[in-house]
Design an enzyme around this catalytic site. Sequence first.
Site, short mmCIF file in Angstrom:
data_model
loop_
_atom_site.label_atom_id
_atom_site.label_comp_id
_atom_site.label_asym_id
_atom_site.label_seq_id
_atom_site.Cartn_x
_atom_site.Cartn_y
_atom_site.Cartn_z
N ASN A 10 5.16 -8.43 -18.38
CA ASN A 10 6.11 -7.59 -17.64
C ASN A 10 7.38 -8.40 -17.42
OD1 ASN A 10 7.50 -6.04 -15.78
ND2 ASN A 10 6.05 -6.36 -14.10
N LYS A 12 10.13 -7.49 -16.18
CA LYS A 12 10.94 -7.05 -15.02
C LYS A 12 12.41 -6.92 -15.48
CE LYS A 12 7.47 -9.04 -12.11
NZ LYS A 12 7.07 -9.59 -10.82
N HIS A 105 4.35 -0.27 -9.82
CA HIS A 105 4.46 -1.70 -9.51
C HIS A 105 4.90 -1.86 -8.06
CE1 HIS A 105 5.68 -5.86 -9.50
NE2 HIS A 105 4.96 -6.01 -10.60
N GLU A 107 6.89 -3.80 -6.68
CA GLU A 107 8.34 -3.95 -6.47
C GLU A 107 9.00 -2.59 -6.37
OE1 GLU A 107 8.97 -6.69 -9.71
OE2 GLU A 107 7.90 -8.22 -8.55
N GLU A 178 -2.87 -6.06 -8.61
CA GLU A 178 -1.87 -7.09 -8.34
C GLU A 178 -1.69 -7.26 -6.84
OE1 GLU A 178 0.93 -7.62 -11.91
OE2 GLU A 178 1.78 -6.08 -10.64
N GLY A 184 4.68 -13.53 -8.11
CA GLY A 184 5.85 -14.39 -8.08
C GLY A 184 5.75 -15.53 -7.07
N SER A 223 0.98 -14.23 -10.49
CA SER A 223 1.04 -15.68 -10.75
C SER A 223 0.04 -16.16 -11.80
CB SER A 223 0.87 -16.48 -9.45
OG SER A 223 1.97 -16.22 -8.59
#
Length: 261
Positions: A10, A12, A105, A107, A178, A184, A223
């Site tokens: 991904n 991003k 996701h 985010e 996730e 991250g 991660s």
Amino acid sequence: MTRKKLIAGNWKMHGSLQQNEIFFKDLLSMSENLSKKYNDFYNHLELSLFVPSLYLFQAQNFLANSAISFGTQNVSNQAENGAFTGEISAKMLKDFAAKYTIIGHSERRQLLGETDEFIAEKFFILQQNDIIPILCIGETQKEYEESRGIAVILQQLNAIFANPKFDKNNANFVIAYEPIWAIGSGLAATPEQVQTTHLAIRKRLQELNADLAEKVKILYGGSVKPENSKQLLNLPNVDGALIGGASLKANSFLAIAESIF
Ligand code: PGA
């Protein structure tokens, strides 16, 4: 039945025409070397890249004749093309041969306010267009600390499974677990925690349909890097990884893929 591992990158909001070209060329040559080193390489795994939609055409140009699949990180919740400024439809993604699309996701849930219901609309539109949704679910740090993680992700899954459009005989979807606190942060979930959560997801699928539970892949994301991937990717019920930061360089992306051998 053994499920082939899905190693998904991904990107991003990263990349440029020039950087991507370097990436794709590296990816093609390095993956070719790996497929020679492990002669049944692609029987064990699938490599897939999730690029910003604008670069889908470029991904198609580089990867269409390879075994590597590609897709995007988002799609419109509208089924038909029309007056939806700024949106990109599933039909358009199909035009550029997207095989999968990431939806939900964290985010997008957190920064753009996407709700479970909105994400469910995208899920069914993708399935209708023969694009496989990769549905991201995951709990916050606070929910994790309060031991509510599994309850939260089951609720996120229920927004799909309890929808009248859900067809329990259609195994064309992927789930990516996730934990938000692991994304991250450099700090992946522990193997024990991943195993417990993936088992809970698998059991939920079994309640719906045993065949579905056999077929649907459950990825872990948060991660994942070459240093921890061997431990995480070889756990039962872990059918691959959704990789952010470590997917931006072909060598680290492929080092993660190689760790399944
Ligand atoms: P990360 O991102 O690997 O950089 O933690 C994973 C993701 O958000 O999909």
